[in-house]
Design a protein around this motif. Sequence first.
Motif, PDB file in Angstrom:
ATOM      1  N   SER A   8     -14.888   8.514  -3.344  1.00 60.36           N
ATOM      2  CA  SER A   8     -13.294   8.227  -2.792  1.00 60.36           C
ATOM      3  C   SER A   8     -13.108   9.124  -1.712  1.00 60.36           C
ATOM      4  CB  SER A   8     -12.233   8.920  -3.977  1.00 60.36           C
ATOM      5  OG  SER A   8     -12.595  10.339  -4.249  1.00 60.36           O
ATOM      6  N   PHE A  19      -8.627  -5.357  -4.803  1.00 60.90           N
ATOM      7  CA  PHE A  19      -9.175  -4.502  -3.761  1.00 60.90           C
ATOM      8  C   PHE A  19      -9.447  -3.095  -4.506  1.00 60.90           C
ATOM      9  CE2 PHE A  19      -8.745  -5.538   0.632  1.00 60.90           C
ATOM     10  CZ  PHE A  19      -7.878  -6.595   0.679  1.00 60.90           C
ATOM     11  N   GLN A  55       0.918  -1.270  -0.032  1.00 63.55           N
ATOM     12  CA  GLN A  55       0.153  -0.087   0.034  1.00 63.55           C
ATOM     13  C   GLN A  55       0.793   1.149   0.211  1.00 63.55           C
ATOM     14  OE1 GLN A  55      -2.388   0.737   3.630  1.00 63.55           O
ATOM     15  NE2 GLN A  55      -4.192   1.526   2.389  1.00 63.55           N
ATOM     16  N   GLY A  79      -4.807   2.454  -2.620  1.00 62.68           N
ATOM     17  CA  GLY A  79      -5.384   1.041  -2.462  1.00 62.68           C
ATOM     18  C   GLY A  79      -4.339  -0.040  -2.102  1.00 62.68           C
ATOM     19  N   GLU A 134      -9.466   1.102  -4.420  1.00 63.83           N
ATOM     20  CA  GLU A 134      -8.712   2.222  -4.004  1.00 63.83           C
ATOM     21  C   GLU A 134      -9.195   2.664  -2.778  1.00 63.83           C
ATOM     22  OE1 GLU A 134      -5.820   2.313  -6.920  1.00 63.83           O
ATOM     23  OE2 GLU A 134      -5.987   4.231  -5.975  1.00 63.83           O
ATOM     24  N   GLY A 135     -10.539   2.323  -2.360  1.00 64.41           N
ATOM     25  CA  GLY A 135     -10.949   2.846  -1.159  1.00 64.41           C
ATOM     26  C   GLY A 135     -11.790   4.018  -1.042  1.00 64.41           C
ATOM     27  N   PHE A 142     -12.384  -0.208   2.193  1.00 63.21           N
ATOM     28  CA  PHE A 142     -11.879  -1.110   1.273  1.00 63.21           C
ATOM     29  C   PHE A 142     -12.940  -2.066   0.870  1.00 63.21           C
ATOM     30  CE2 PHE A 142      -7.950   0.796   0.478  1.00 63.21           C
ATOM     31  CZ  PHE A 142      -7.220   1.067   1.435  1.00 63.21           C
TER      32      PHE A 142
END
Lengths: 112, 116
Positions: free
Chosen positions: B9, B107, A38, A43, B109-110, B91
């Motif tokens: 985001s 995953f 990370q 991410g 990018e959150g 996430f």
Amino acid sequence: AQSVTQLDSHVSVSEGTPVLLRCNYSSSYSPSLFWYVQHPNKGLQLLLKYTSAATLVKGINGFEAEFKKSETSFHLTKPSAHMSDAAEYFCVVSPIAGKSTFGDGTTLTVKP
Amino acid sequence: EPEVTQTPSHQVTQMGQEVILRCVPISNHLYFYWYRQILGQKVEFLVSFYNNEISEKSEIFDDQFSVERPDGSNFTLKIRSTKLEDSAMYFCASRDGLAGEVGELFFGEGSRLTVL
């Protein structure tokens, strides 16, 4: 039950020197193991994975990891660190189904 | 290359407000997850979802949280009444269901949630 222990919360190396990030796991079954990276404000990206095939696994960006069942370890290595390797690294253990468990993470700092 | 996408985001909300975080997993994947990461802390499992139902959840995932896959494409996390301690990066992840093999988690990018 499963758990992951990353033995170092911070690792600092000089550019061009080897990297070793240590991970030990505990699992009641034959696990699959992963390393994710990370970068700041980004991410989670897969570096490499072990899923009961070859015990030495090669990943992206020159990283490798070796699965050692006798030591319950899955340490991440790289022969020569680059500045762009500075990031947080997570060791993850996963069952066939169900949740994956993350280690606490290791922050890698690379000094020029 | 297929990817997991998350929106928004970044979301800023007032304490007590409802928040919905959205995720579009990779299309042929069968397992879906939400994890969260409080700033400076480890990545924590929240919930897993398979075959249109929750398969596992952590103790963090209390009655304030819910997940849904409303249309076979999106996978949402709802927090009914946000608390300050819900501030974190959330996430979304998905993986395929190949028999006898543990696929990697892909995953997004959150989504950064800030509760004021």
